[in-house]
Design an enzyme around this catalytic site. Structure first.
Site, PDB file in Angstrom:
ATOM      1  N   LEU A  42       0.879  -1.151   0.035  1.00 56.08           N
ATOM      2  CA  LEU A  42       0.163  -0.098   0.016  1.00 56.08           C
ATOM      3  C   LEU A  42       0.940   1.139   0.126  1.00 56.08           C
ATOM      4  CD1 LEU A  42      -2.906   1.006   0.005  1.00 56.08           C
ATOM      5  CD2 LEU A  42      -3.037   0.926   2.385  1.00 56.08           C
ATOM      6  N   HIS A  43       1.500   1.657  -1.303  1.00 53.65           N
ATOM      7  CA  HIS A  43       2.054   2.688  -1.352  1.00 53.65           C
ATOM      8  C   HIS A  43       1.480   3.916  -1.917  1.00 53.65           C
ATOM      9  CE1 HIS A  43       2.829   2.203  -5.780  1.00 53.65           C
ATOM     10  NE2 HIS A  43       2.553   1.180  -5.453  1.00 53.65           N
ATOM     11  N   ALA A  44       2.103   4.957  -2.331  1.00 53.39           N
ATOM     12  CA  ALA A  44       1.495   6.064  -2.744  1.00 53.39           C
ATOM     13  C   ALA A  44       0.241   5.804  -3.631  1.00 53.39           C
ATOM     14  CB  ALA A  44       2.264   7.410  -3.308  1.00 53.39           C
ATOM     15  N   ALA A  69      -2.693   4.043  -2.252  1.00 53.22           N
ATOM     16  CA  ALA A  69      -3.401   4.848  -1.224  1.00 53.22           C
ATOM     17  C   ALA A  69      -4.214   5.737  -1.730  1.00 53.22           C
ATOM     18  CB  ALA A  69      -2.063   5.391  -0.409  1.00 53.22           C
TER      19      ALA A  69
END
Length: 89
Positions: free
Chosen positions: A15-17, A20
């Site tokens: 769940l990175h940028a 997200a």
């Protein structure tokens, strides 16, 4: 009514940028308060920074908590997004 559901993060980078941001944009479409829980940490699905603080890696089991008029529809949509690897792969 409060509903919960568990999903497993399967995409390589977790769940990175980008995921997200997709999750926040999706959550905004529903009349529901969404929270994401990873272990001891909880974040609002309305906050990209909050979701990044979870640092959810590939293989993490997330608990989605949804409350409000669209609680079930919001859960279904978030589950579908996570299971589709946030449309990244």
């Amino acid at each position: 009514m409060k509903l919960t559901r568990q999903v497993v993060v399967k995409n390589k980078l977790g769940l990175h940028a980008r995921p997200a941001t997709k999750l926040v944009e999706l959550a905004q479409q529903f009349d529901a308060e969404l929270s994401i829980i990873d272990g001891e940490k909880t974040a609002s699905a309305a906050s990209v920074m909050g979701l990044l603080v979870l640092a959810s890696a590939q293989g993490s089991t997330l608990t989605i908590v949804s409350e409000g008029a669209d609680a079930e529809a919001a859960l279904d949509a978030v589950q579908a997004l996570v299971e589709a690897n946030f449309n990244e792969e």
